[in-house]
Design a protein around this motif. Sequence first.
Motif, PDB file in Angstrom:
ATOM      1  N   UNK A  66       0.848  -1.196   0.000  1.00 31.70           N
ATOM      2  CA  UNK A  66       0.000   0.000   0.000  1.00 31.70           C
ATOM      3  C   UNK A  66       0.882   1.245   0.000  1.00 31.70           C
ATOM      4  N   UNK A  67       1.700   1.395  -1.025  1.00 29.38           N
ATOM      5  CA  UNK A  67       2.646   2.504  -1.039  1.00 29.38           C
ATOM      6  C   UNK A  67       2.907   2.988  -2.456  1.00 29.38           C
ATOM      7  N   UNK A  68       3.230   4.275  -2.551  1.00 31.62           N
ATOM      8  CA  UNK A  68       3.574   4.832  -3.851  1.00 31.62           C
ATOM      9  C   UNK A  68       4.949   4.406  -4.321  1.00 31.62           C
ATOM     10  N   UNK A  69       5.884   4.231  -3.387  1.00 31.20           N
ATOM     11  CA  UNK A  69       7.256   3.902  -3.776  1.00 31.20           C
ATOM     12  C   UNK A  69       7.333   2.541  -4.460  1.00 31.20           C
ATOM     13  N   UNK A  70       6.368   1.676  -4.188  1.00 32.03           N
ATOM     14  CA  UNK A  70       6.356   0.369  -4.856  1.00 32.03           C
ATOM     15  C   UNK A  70       6.203   0.508  -6.366  1.00 32.03           C
ATOM     16  N   UNK A  71       5.690   1.656  -6.840  1.00 31.94           N
ATOM     17  CA  UNK A  71       5.555   1.890  -8.274  1.00 31.94           C
ATOM     18  C   UNK A  71       6.905   2.005  -8.960  1.00 31.94           C
ATOM     19  N   UNK A  72       7.901   2.473  -8.229  1.00 35.01           N
ATOM     20  CA  UNK A  72       9.210   2.693  -8.841  1.00 35.01           C
ATOM     21  C   UNK A  72      10.233   1.645  -8.398  1.00 35.01           C
ATOM     22  N   UNK A  73       9.916   0.854  -7.381  1.00 39.20           N
ATOM     23  CA  UNK A  73      10.805  -0.213  -6.923  1.00 39.20           C
ATOM     24  C   UNK A  73      10.099  -1.552  -7.147  1.00 39.20           C
ATOM     25  N   UNK A  74       9.953  -1.878  -8.417  1.00 36.74           N
ATOM     26  CA  UNK A  74       9.125  -3.030  -8.786  1.00 36.74           C
ATOM     27  C   UNK A  74       9.741  -4.376  -8.388  1.00 36.74           C
ATOM     28  N   UNK A  75      11.041  -4.404  -8.153  1.00 32.04           N
ATOM     29  CA  UNK A  75      11.677  -5.656  -7.762  1.00 32.04           C
ATOM     30  C   UNK A  75      11.816  -5.799  -6.247  1.00 32.04           C
ATOM     31  N   UNK A  76      11.308  -4.833  -5.504  1.00 27.60           N
ATOM     32  CA  UNK A  76      11.376  -4.928  -4.050  1.00 27.60           C
ATOM     33  C   UNK A  76      10.409  -5.996  -3.558  1.00 27.60           C
ATOM     34  N   UNK A  77      10.651  -6.502  -2.359  1.00 26.13           N
ATOM     35  CA  UNK A  77       9.742  -7.457  -1.735  1.00 26.13           C
ATOM     36  C   UNK A  77       8.565  -6.673  -1.165  1.00 26.13           C
ATOM     37  N   UNK A  78       7.366  -6.930  -1.660  1.00 22.45           N
ATOM     38  CA  UNK A  78       6.172  -6.221  -1.207  1.00 22.45           C
ATOM     39  C   UNK A  78       5.242  -7.181  -0.469  1.00 22.45           C
ATOM     40  N   UNK A  79       4.668  -6.708   0.623  1.00 23.05           N
ATOM     41  CA  UNK A  79       3.806  -7.546   1.451  1.00 23.05           C
ATOM     42  C   UNK A  79       2.573  -6.753   1.870  1.00 23.05           C
ATOM     43  N   UNK A  80       1.561  -7.486   2.285  1.00 26.85           N
ATOM     44  CA  UNK A  80       0.436  -6.868   2.979  1.00 26.85           C
ATOM     45  C   UNK A  80       0.942  -6.477   4.364  1.00 26.85           C
ATOM     46  N   UNK A  81       0.861  -5.200   4.746  1.00 22.44           N
ATOM     47  CA  UNK A  81       1.464  -4.793   6.019  1.00 22.44           C
ATOM     48  C   UNK A  81       0.890  -5.504   7.233  1.00 22.44           C
TER      49      UNK A  81
END
Length: 416
Positions: A349-364
């Motif tokens: 749920x973050x804007x930065x995930x739009x530009x860091x597409x290879x980052x590990x993203x999770x449901x907080x």
Amino acid sequence: MLGWEFPPHITGGLGTACQGLVRGLTEAGGIDIAFVMPQLRGGERQRGVSFLCARSLAGDAPGRAAGSDPERRRLDDFFAGFVPPDVAAAFHEDDEDALWMAAPGVDGRLSGAYQGMSIADALAYADSAPHLLAAAQPFDVVHAHDWLTFLLAARVKQASNRPLVVHVHSVEPDRAGNSRNGNIGAIERFGMYMADRIIAVSEYTRQVLVREYRIAPGKIEVVHNGVEKIENAALPAQRDIFRVSFIGRITHQKGPAYFLHAAKKILDRQDDVRFVMAGTGDLLPVAKALANKLGISRQIDFPGFLDPPGVKALLAASSVYVMPSVSEPFGIGALEAAQSGVPVVLSRNSGVAEVMRDAICVDPADTDAIADAVLRTRNNPALAEMTARAAKDAVAELEWKVAARKIKTIYRNFLN
């Protein structure tokens, strides 16, 4: 340009973003900036920028006492100078919803992301408009950052007949979740209504504005934040203590409880991990109490607010950066971590995930997923290095001068 804070005295990412933007704009050339704040605390400097203190310009003009009148009435009186009563009422359209009935603290002061401030502070800032206009050099555009500046911005626009750009770094639905302050929401609606153009820091934020505030999509332009380059940052393999860091305001929005519950699950599996929760906020005492209740207080440090050198030092000593925000319009801290060569675990749920597409993203809220992601980076050094390099590469082009060029184009469109 109307702001609320500027380095070296900041409480969060807003001041950092303002500094990056004005630096990028002045370096681009052809722009003179007068940066206005309610007060100057000393040390605010930026080449090519003049700083104006609204409190000094207003002299001994009486301020507004917090809580002296119902805030709703005072805001309606203010709005009446700009719009018909039916439009003003629409700015408060969610007041009957229980989500918008959160009370301020003592003497009208707010909690959460704007702890210690008040609606009265924003109204007093707006009262400085005549003095500001008398002192300012001729200008072409008014650029206002976040809700605390919107009332002043409206007065300056009305008196000068200059176009208004409002820059949305966060909004009340992000900051407060189900404990929103309806009067802040009304100011945000009003500011965006008065704006000729709205800048959102991410597509995520743009969608929030359309969904929550029903702003016309065509009125909003997305300009991602930037980050200052850090040269020769160490990669995670060079750090000898596995340290997991959280850096930010310790408020509902940032998800501190998720971080602590994930820390407990990590320590249940590997007990030699260290944690740092750096920042201040209304939930800091609650966070410390929760750490004690979970039995992890000896494995976690609470260093308080860190200045930029302190943040750099902590990132240099961190193995993983975790951003478990409930709702994050952008997330400059994640860019800074990536620039430092630190793997990042991001809230989806973050804007930065739009530009860091290879980052590990999770449901907080999925603290098991956060714990698993952190331990994967520890147990698989190759994965940690690959993740760190990918994140660093992703933000390499996100310089403030790129954001400045986009904003300069918006200015030119008005002037043309």
